[in-house]
Scaffold this active site. Structure first.
Site, PDB file in Angstrom:
ATOM      1  N   THR A  40      -4.857   5.787 -21.602  1.00 54.56           N
ATOM      2  CA  THR A  40      -4.673   4.463 -21.020  1.00 54.56           C
ATOM      3  C   THR A  40      -3.266   4.014 -21.424  1.00 54.56           C
ATOM      4  O   THR A  40      -2.641   4.604 -22.311  1.00 54.56           O
ATOM      5  CB  THR A  40      -5.704   3.449 -21.552  1.00 54.56           C
ATOM      6  OG1 THR A  40      -5.634   3.428 -22.977  1.00 54.56           O
ATOM      7  CG2 THR A  40      -7.116   3.806 -21.114  1.00 54.56           C
TER       8      THR A  40
ATOM      9  N   ARG B 175      -2.861  -2.883 -18.048  1.00 55.79           N
ATOM     10  CA  ARG B 175      -4.097  -2.123 -17.866  1.00 55.79           C
ATOM     11  C   ARG B 175      -3.829  -1.011 -16.875  1.00 55.79           C
ATOM     12  O   ARG B 175      -3.491  -1.266 -15.717  1.00 55.79           O
ATOM     13  CB  ARG B 175      -5.212  -3.014 -17.290  1.00 55.79           C
ATOM     14  CG  ARG B 175      -5.502  -4.263 -18.076  1.00 55.79           C
ATOM     15  CD  ARG B 175      -5.824  -3.932 -19.501  1.00 55.79           C
ATOM     16  NE  ARG B 175      -7.126  -3.358 -19.600  1.00 55.79           N
ATOM     17  CZ  ARG B 175      -8.168  -3.950 -20.177  1.00 55.79           C
ATOM     18  NH1 ARG B 175      -8.026  -5.157 -20.695  1.00 55.79           N
ATOM     19  NH2 ARG B 175      -9.337  -3.374 -20.230  1.00 55.79           N
TER      20      ARG B 175
ATOM     21  N   LYS C 115      -3.286   0.105 -24.777  1.00 57.40           N
ATOM     22  CA  LYS C 115      -3.757  -0.082 -26.160  1.00 57.40           C
ATOM     23  C   LYS C 115      -2.531  -0.063 -27.085  1.00 57.40           C
ATOM     24  O   LYS C 115      -1.711  -0.960 -26.985  1.00 57.40           O
ATOM     25  CB  LYS C 115      -4.803   0.976 -26.479  1.00 57.40           C
ATOM     26  CG  LYS C 115      -6.041   0.857 -25.545  1.00 57.40           C
ATOM     27  CD  LYS C 115      -7.121   1.832 -25.903  1.00 57.40           C
ATOM     28  CE  LYS C 115      -8.378   1.596 -25.100  1.00 57.40           C
ATOM     29  NZ  LYS C 115      -8.427   2.320 -23.834  1.00 57.40           N
TER      30      LYS C 115
ATOM     31  N   GLU D 117      -0.535   4.907  -0.407  1.00 57.71           N
ATOM     32  CA  GLU D 117      -1.329   6.133  -0.651  1.00 57.71           C
ATOM     33  C   GLU D 117      -0.429   7.359  -0.570  1.00 57.71           C
ATOM     34  O   GLU D 117       0.421   7.448   0.322  1.00 57.71           O
ATOM     35  CB  GLU D 117      -2.441   6.241   0.393  1.00 57.71           C
ATOM     36  CG  GLU D 117      -3.606   5.320   0.089  1.00 57.71           C
ATOM     37  CD  GLU D 117      -4.749   5.494   1.071  1.00 57.71           C
ATOM     38  OE1 GLU D 117      -4.652   6.341   1.970  1.00 57.71           O
ATOM     39  OE2 GLU D 117      -5.747   4.768   0.920  1.00 57.71           O
TER      40      GLU D 117
ATOM     41  N   TYR E 257       0.841  -1.207   0.000  1.00 57.45           N
ATOM     42  CA  TYR E 257       0.000   0.000   0.000  1.00 57.45           C
ATOM     43  C   TYR E 257       0.869   1.246   0.000  1.00 57.45           C
ATOM     44  O   TYR E 257       1.870   1.282   0.704  1.00 57.45           O
ATOM     45  CB  TYR E 257      -0.909   0.019   1.244  1.00 57.45           C
ATOM     46  CG  TYR E 257      -2.365  -0.029   0.847  1.00 57.45           C
ATOM     47  CD1 TYR E 257      -2.990   1.103   0.333  1.00 57.45           C
ATOM     48  CD2 TYR E 257      -3.092  -1.205   0.936  1.00 57.45           C
ATOM     49  CE1 TYR E 257      -4.312   1.060  -0.073  1.00 57.45           C
ATOM     50  CE2 TYR E 257      -4.416  -1.257   0.528  1.00 57.45           C
ATOM     51  CZ  TYR E 257      -5.020  -0.123   0.025  1.00 57.45           C
ATOM     52  OH  TYR E 257      -6.314  -0.172  -0.385  1.00 57.45           O
TER      53      TYR E 257
ATOM     54  N   ASP F 258      -7.647  13.128 -25.086  1.00 58.80           N
ATOM     55  CA  ASP F 258      -7.682  11.737 -24.613  1.00 58.80           C
ATOM     56  C   ASP F 258      -7.057  10.889 -25.717  1.00 58.80           C
ATOM     57  O   ASP F 258      -7.696  10.600 -26.734  1.00 58.80           O
ATOM     58  CB  ASP F 258      -9.124  11.317 -24.333  1.00 58.80           C
ATOM     59  CG  ASP F 258      -9.198   9.893 -23.792  1.00 58.80           C
ATOM     60  OD1 ASP F 258      -8.206   9.155 -23.929  1.00 58.80           O
ATOM     61  OD2 ASP F 258     -10.260   9.526 -23.240  1.00 58.80           O
TER      62      ASP F 258
HETATM   63  C1  LIG Z   1     -10.583   7.184 -25.675  1.00 58.98           C
HETATM   64  C2  LIG Z   1     -10.776   6.373 -24.437  1.00 58.98           C
HETATM   65  N1  LIG Z   1     -10.753   6.961 -23.245  1.00 58.98           N
HETATM   66  C3  LIG Z   1     -10.924   6.281 -22.106  1.00 58.98           C
HETATM   67  C4  LIG Z   1     -11.141   4.923 -22.130  1.00 58.98           C
HETATM   68  C5  LIG Z   1     -11.416   4.218 -20.843  1.00 58.98           C
HETATM   69  O1  LIG Z   1     -10.456   3.338 -20.489  1.00 58.98           O
HETATM   70  P1  LIG Z   1     -10.773   2.153 -19.459  1.00 58.98           P
HETATM   71  O2  LIG Z   1     -11.554   1.139 -20.214  1.00 58.98           O
HETATM   72  O3  LIG Z   1      -9.389   1.720 -19.090  1.00 58.98           O
HETATM   73  O4  LIG Z   1     -11.517   2.746 -18.322  1.00 58.98           O
HETATM   74  C6  LIG Z   1     -11.166   4.241 -23.353  1.00 58.98           C
HETATM   75  C7  LIG Z   1     -11.380   2.794 -23.388  1.00 58.98           C
HETATM   76  O5  LIG Z   1     -11.563   2.166 -24.361  1.00 58.98           O
HETATM   77  C8  LIG Z   1     -10.989   4.992 -24.539  1.00 58.98           C
HETATM   78  O6  LIG Z   1     -11.048   4.402 -25.744  1.00 58.98           O
END
Ligand SMILES: Cc1ncc(COP(=O)(O)O)c(C=O)c1O
Length: 417
Positions: A228, A237, A231, A58, A56, A202
């Site tokens: 993320t 993850r 991908k 935090e 842990y 994003d």
């Molecule tokens: C553009 C985008 N943002 C955020 C996410 C969310 O990610 P998670 O599934 O890890 O919560 C995704 C997931 O596919 C995504 O494609």
């Protein structure tokens, strides 16, 4: 066999071990075209399975609420420094549990409930967390959504500007989950400046392409970058938030203690490993190959009469509208899965069918590129997709699955020997 081996799991819990082995074999034998998935390296896989999961921590390095951080602090610092160097940003937070909580942290840092926020609509390719109605981000904020043009399947920045000027959002999200085309970060930034909004890029889908120089970077345009790590970036993850120095504190505070408790240290270590891999010269080749494969697959699908949203792709992702083939996305995805080709059914812009039974399928080339498939294999993939979608019976589909297995037998997969 799963690699690294799982002998202790096999002895202690054969039921779970058998399921893990089954999944490993499934991943080995399938052409995996789910655009958000990949195969992590054995090194990333090992890092996720370490004793770091026991700890842990935090807080942040040097400022923790628990003792015993002699090794965790340097692990997290390493991940942060690698992220900053790879993407060229002032600040990185590697603690978000995944992409959705990372985006929630952005709202928490910069907006109040009821504020106007703007993002791309889900059916047009945006993500749930960009303000779609069923998401907390659509329920707790006044969300306005932009789409794509019907005639081009692409974002029209004039429409985005008009909406932003009319609605004056506090945050503007660009990027998404089913966008086959290059995102014009500079164009979005100009609009955000005009309406005094903060632009959030994003880049969950394209992070690996950005890191590998195969997609323009949002750095210098978007003041906050969310991604993320699992991908195209080919890590575990997890997720990261990156920003100018100006937003470092509010973002860190929003992640912890605003939204989360202890970070997942085993994931942090694996993120550090993946970022190390992504900074190697070979990753630039990998990113370029992902895009080359996607373009070659798109060309081969077009040649077979498939209708691609926006007419093709600039990145790793292809969205097929199957309406002209007389089959729905869901039955097509199911037939393809049996044929050894895994993808997901997906709404297409202006879809007249329901989200659970939409008109399209979404494909991505990150995982097959990791397996070593090249542009020369893409016409064969398109042929299999065409045959499976048109197949009237399971005999033909099972024949394709056997051909797929034969091809993949010669293409090793990290995590399986
Ligand atoms: C553009 C985008 N943002 C955020 C996410 C969310 O990610 P998670 O599934 O890890 O919560 C995704 C997931 O596919 C995504 O494609």
């Amino acid at each position: 066999m799963h690699q690294p081996g799982i002998p202790h799991l096999a002895a202690a819990d054969p039921q779970v071990a058998a399921l893990v082995e089954g999944e490993a074999r499934r991943q080995f034998e399938k052409i995996r075209l789910i655009a958000s998935e990949n195969y992590v390296s054995a090194a990333v896989l090992e890092a996720t399975g370490t004793v770091l999961t026991n700890k842990y921590s935090e807080g942040y390095a040097g400022k923790r609420y628990y003792e015993g951080q002699q090794f965790i602090d340097p692990v997290e610092t390493l991940a942060i420094e690698r992220a900053k160097a790879l993407f060229g940003v002032d600040h990185a937070n590697v603690q978000p549990y995944s992409g959705s909580p990372a985006n929630l942290a952005v709202y928490l840092a910069l907006a109040n409930p009821g504020d106007t926020v703007m993002g791309m609509a889900l059916p047009a390719g945006g993500h749930l967390t960009h303000g779609w109605g069923v998401s907390a981000t659509g329920k707790w904020f006044r969300s306005v959504q932009y789409g794509v043009r019907k005639d081009t399947g692409r974002v029209d920045l004039d429409e985005v500007r008009a909406l932003a000027l009319a609605e004056r959002p506090k945050l503007i999200f660009c990027g998404g989950t089913a966008i086959p085309r290059t995102i014009d970060f500079a164009g979005f930034a100009e609009i955000a400046r005009e309406v005094d909004a903060v632009l959030v890029a994003d880049i969950a889908h394209i992070a690996g392409l950005v890191a590998g120089g195969a997609h323009p970077s949002p750095v210098g345009h978007a003041r906050i970058i969310s991604t993320t790590t699992h991908k195209t970036l080919r890590g575990p993850r997890g997720a990261m938030l990156m920003s100018d120095a100006e937003f470092a504190k509010p973002l860190d505070k929003a992640v912890f203690p605003g939204l989360q408790g202890g970070p997942h240290n085993h994931t942090t270590a694996a993120i550090a490993v993946a970022l190390g891999e992504a900074s190697q010269p070979g990753f630039r080749t990998y990113a370029a190959n992902i895009v080359a494969n996607a373009k070659a697959l798109a060309d081969a699908l077009l040649a077979r009469g498939f209708d691609l949203v926006s007419g093709g792709t600039d990145n790793h992702l292809i969205l097929i509208d199957l309406s002209n083939k007389g089959v729905g996305g869901k039955p097509a995805a199911k037939a393809l899965d049996r044929a050894g080709i895994e993808l997901n059914y997906n709404s297409v812009p202006f879809d007249t069918r329901k989200p659970f039974d939409p008109s399209g399928v979404r494909l991505g080339t990150s995982a097959v590129t990791t397996r070593g498939l090249t542009v020369d294999h893409m016409p064969r993939l398109a042929e299999w997709i065409d045959r499976a979608v048109a197949a009237g019976d399971d005999t033909e589909i099972d024949k394709i699955a056997a051909e797929v297995r034969e091809l993949l037998a010669d293409h090793p997969m990290p995590g399986w020997v």
